[in-house]
Design a protein around this motif. Structure first.
Motif, PDB file in Angstrom:
ATOM      1  N   ASP A 147      -0.200  -6.698   5.459  1.00 39.34           N
ATOM      2  CA  ASP A 147      -0.715  -6.047   4.334  1.00 39.34           C
ATOM      3  C   ASP A 147      -1.856  -4.892   4.616  1.00 39.34           C
ATOM      4  O   ASP A 147      -1.647  -4.117   3.993  1.00 39.34           O
ATOM      5  N   LEU A 148      -2.614  -5.574   5.495  1.00 36.31           N
ATOM      6  CA  LEU A 148      -3.521  -4.332   5.605  1.00 36.31           C
ATOM      7  C   LEU A 148      -2.853  -3.118   6.330  1.00 36.31           C
ATOM      8  O   LEU A 148      -3.512  -1.919   5.836  1.00 36.31           O
ATOM      9  N   ALA A 149      -2.084  -3.255   7.394  1.00 31.93           N
ATOM     10  CA  ALA A 149      -1.543  -2.121   7.699  1.00 31.93           C
ATOM     11  C   ALA A 149      -0.780  -1.433   6.586  1.00 31.93           C
ATOM     12  O   ALA A 149      -0.703  -0.079   6.653  1.00 31.93           O
ATOM     13  N   GLU A 150      -0.108  -1.954   5.666  1.00 31.58           N
ATOM     14  CA  GLU A 150       0.539  -1.374   4.559  1.00 31.58           C
ATOM     15  C   GLU A 150      -0.599  -0.463   3.842  1.00 31.58           C
ATOM     16  O   GLU A 150      -0.474   0.533   3.378  1.00 31.58           O
ATOM     17  N   LYS A 151      -1.666  -1.344   3.675  1.00 30.65           N
ATOM     18  CA  LYS A 151      -2.829  -0.696   2.836  1.00 30.65           C
ATOM     19  C   LYS A 151      -3.430   0.464   3.368  1.00 30.65           C
ATOM     20  O   LYS A 151      -3.820   1.478   2.797  1.00 30.65           O
ATOM     21  N   GLU A 152      -3.392   0.319   4.819  1.00 32.95           N
ATOM     22  CA  GLU A 152      -4.164   1.603   5.714  1.00 32.95           C
ATOM     23  C   GLU A 152      -3.138   2.697   5.401  1.00 32.95           C
ATOM     24  O   GLU A 152      -3.681   3.970   5.490  1.00 32.95           O
ATOM     25  N   ALA A 153      -1.849   2.297   5.546  1.00 29.15           N
ATOM     26  CA  ALA A 153      -0.890   3.577   5.506  1.00 29.15           C
ATOM     27  C   ALA A 153      -1.100   4.204   4.056  1.00 29.15           C
ATOM     28  O   ALA A 153      -1.120   5.473   4.001  1.00 29.15           O
ATOM     29  N   ARG A 154      -1.264   3.312   2.989  1.00 27.54           N
ATOM     30  CA  ARG A 154      -1.367   3.965   1.517  1.00 27.54           C
ATOM     31  C   ARG A 154      -2.793   4.759   1.545  1.00 27.54           C
ATOM     32  O   ARG A 154      -2.693   5.907   1.037  1.00 27.54           O
ATOM     33  N   ILE A 155      -3.765   4.181   2.170  1.00 24.30           N
ATOM     34  CA  ILE A 155      -5.206   4.777   2.118  1.00 24.30           C
ATOM     35  C   ILE A 155      -5.148   6.183   2.943  1.00 24.30           C
ATOM     36  O   ILE A 155      -5.506   7.133   2.280  1.00 24.30           O
ATOM     37  N   ASN A 156      -4.494   6.322   4.037  1.00 25.94           N
ATOM     38  CA  ASN A 156      -4.110   7.411   4.826  1.00 25.94           C
ATOM     39  C   ASN A 156      -3.486   8.542   3.971  1.00 25.94           C
ATOM     40  O   ASN A 156      -3.792   9.549   4.000  1.00 25.94           O
ATOM     41  N   GLU A 157      -2.374   7.880   3.314  1.00 20.00           N
ATOM     42  CA  GLU A 157      -1.433   8.927   2.461  1.00 20.00           C
ATOM     43  C   GLU A 157      -2.257   9.424   1.242  1.00 20.00           C
ATOM     44  O   GLU A 157      -2.457  10.662   1.246  1.00 20.00           O
ATOM     45  N   ASN A 316      -3.338  18.475 -10.421  1.00 22.02           N
ATOM     46  CA  ASN A 316      -2.804  17.199 -11.009  1.00 22.02           C
ATOM     47  C   ASN A 316      -2.605  16.259  -9.996  1.00 22.02           C
ATOM     48  O   ASN A 316      -2.528  16.422  -8.798  1.00 22.02           O
ATOM     49  N   LEU A 317      -3.083  15.037 -10.503  1.00 17.22           N
ATOM     50  CA  LEU A 317      -3.211  13.872  -9.457  1.00 17.22           C
ATOM     51  C   LEU A 317      -2.085  12.889  -9.897  1.00 17.22           C
ATOM     52  O   LEU A 317      -2.478  11.613  -9.423  1.00 17.22           O
ATOM     53  N   ASP A 318      -1.080  13.220 -10.591  1.00 17.33           N
ATOM     54  CA  ASP A 318      -0.073  12.162 -10.710  1.00 17.33           C
ATOM     55  C   ASP A 318       0.488  11.570  -9.403  1.00 17.33           C
ATOM     56  O   ASP A 318       0.597  10.243  -9.531  1.00 17.33           O
ATOM     57  N   GLN A 319       0.666  12.373  -8.346  1.00 14.28           N
ATOM     58  CA  GLN A 319       0.891  11.259  -7.063  1.00 14.28           C
ATOM     59  C   GLN A 319       0.099  10.588  -6.645  1.00 14.28           C
ATOM     60  O   GLN A 319       0.464   9.705  -6.154  1.00 14.28           O
ATOM     61  N   LEU A 320      -1.041  10.933  -6.591  1.00 15.54           N
ATOM     62  CA  LEU A 320      -2.321  10.016  -6.316  1.00 15.54           C
ATOM     63  C   LEU A 320      -2.431   8.647  -7.158  1.00 15.54           C
ATOM     64  O   LEU A 320      -2.361   7.485  -6.673  1.00 15.54           O
ATOM     65  N   PHE A 321      -2.319   8.861  -8.516  1.00 16.62           N
ATOM     66  CA  PHE A 321      -1.962   7.893  -9.450  1.00 16.62           C
ATOM     67  C   PHE A 321      -0.946   6.907  -9.117  1.00 16.62           C
ATOM     68  O   PHE A 321      -0.987   5.647  -9.381  1.00 16.62           O
ATOM     69  N   GLN A 322       0.094   7.495  -8.893  1.00 16.67           N
ATOM     70  CA  GLN A 322       1.421   6.801  -8.588  1.00 16.67           C
ATOM     71  C   GLN A 322       1.310   5.802  -7.616  1.00 16.67           C
ATOM     72  O   GLN A 322       1.748   4.724  -7.490  1.00 16.67           O
ATOM     73  N   LEU A 323       0.620   6.344  -6.270  1.00 17.41           N
ATOM     74  CA  LEU A 323       0.253   5.903  -5.183  1.00 17.41           C
ATOM     75  C   LEU A 323      -0.632   4.301  -5.310  1.00 17.41           C
ATOM     76  O   LEU A 323      -0.430   3.571  -4.946  1.00 17.41           O
TER      77      LEU A 323
END
Length: 327
Positions: A147-157, A316-323
């Motif tokens: 879960d942490l790895a996924e969150k880190e990937a999302r945070i990096n994204e 436009n921050l839609d991409q960020l909000f979706q993430l």
């Protein structure tokens, strides 16, 4: 030697009396010579005996020294033996004490061992429960790591998106600044804040006093801004009207500072639509009246700063909000 002396006297006496025959004399002479030889031999033996005595005395002295040394060594050994006997007695006592302590400890350990053996099943059950808990914690840890790895990937994204947006905001600010380059000394301020670009225009650049109709200079500035915004199709545009705290006593449609701030914001919206190919959905107008001043409203200069129209450009921050929603 005494015998030789008597023989010599006898020979001398016979010579004096003249009564000794030649034969007798020769016999005596031979006996004298024999005695003389015996004397020489005895003297030689005496010398050998003296030398032997001297050697024996030297040996006696050496033996005496050896005896004295042996006596000293015997005394030293006797002392060491006494000390060794004393140490042995102490070591024996210590050994006996250790044996007693060991016996006591062994008895105590045996009691503890019996208690431990009596509770062995309980310990086994506790160990099994702890092993199960540990395995569950390991599984939970592995899940947490994933879960942490996924969150880190999302945070990096998200960070990459933010970095991209920051770069876009900076580029937009540079474009707006270049488009409004000729208006810097006319109450214009372009700056970046909270990931947005703010274009603040004082009323002296846009409107006449108590008016909401754009003047020629203000209309030119809005046209230049519209030329930038029509190419930035992902930018939302909010126009806010602001007044000072001096009451506006109008009549008809516009009666106070609230109405005036809204009318001025609406005028800018309409000018942008008329002078650029901008989707109206991207635009919104808002009147803030006198309630968000940037200065104290206690002198003419401060009030002039507060009478302004702010055009707020938001990427436009839609991409960020979706993430974020995906998390």
């Amino acid at each position: 030697m005494k015998k030789l002396l008597i023989l010599s006297i006898t020979l001398f006496t016979l010579c004096l009396t003249g009564c000794v025959t030649k034969q007798k004399y020769n016999e005596l002479q031979q006996r004298y010579q024999k005695c003389q030889d015996e004397l020489t031999y005895v003297n030689a033996e005496n010398i050998d005996a003296n030398n032997t005595v001297k050697d024996l005395r030297a040996q006696l002295d050496a033996l005496t020294m050896q005896v004295e040394k042996l006596a000293k060594d015997t005394l030293s050994l006797s002392r060491r033996l006494h000390m060794s006997e004393r140490d042995l007695a102490k070591a024996t006592q210590d050994y006996d004490d250790l044996l007693k302590d060991f016996a006591d400890l062994n008895m105590s350990n045996q009691t503890a061992m019996n208690d431990l053996l009596g509770n062995i099943d309980k310990y086994k059950d506790e160990l099994t429960a702890k092993e199960k808990l540990l395995n569950a914690q390991k599984d939970s840890l592995e899940a947490a790591k994933l879960d942490l790895a996924e969150k880190e990937a999302r945070i990096n994204e998200m960070q990459n998106i933010l970095n991209q947006k920051d770069a876009e905001v900076k580029a937009l600010k540079d474009k707006v600044t270049a488009a409004l380059k000729g208006f810097e000394g006319s109450g214009l301020n372009v700056y970046e804040k909270d990931g947005k670009v703010y274009v603040s225009m004082q009323d002296k650049l846009l409107f006449a006093s108590a008016s909401w109709s754009l003047n020629e200079q203000g209309l030119k500035a809005i046209r230049n801004l519209a030329s930038v915004l029509e190419n930035e199709k992902d930018i939302s545009v909010l126009i806010e009207g602001h007044t000072d705290n001096v009451p506006f006593n109008g009549n008809g449609q516009v009666k106070d500072n609230w109405d005036l701030s809204v009318m001025r914001a609406t005028s800018v919206v309409k000018a942008l639509l008329q002078n650029g190919d901008i989707d109206p959905v991207r635009l919104s107008a808002s009147g803030r009246s006198e309630f968000l001043p940037i200065d104290a409203n206690d002198n003419a200069e401060a009030r002039a700063k507060n009478r302004r129209t702010e055009i707020i450009l938001t990427p436009n921050l839609d991409q960020l909000f979706q993430l974020i929603q995906g998390n």
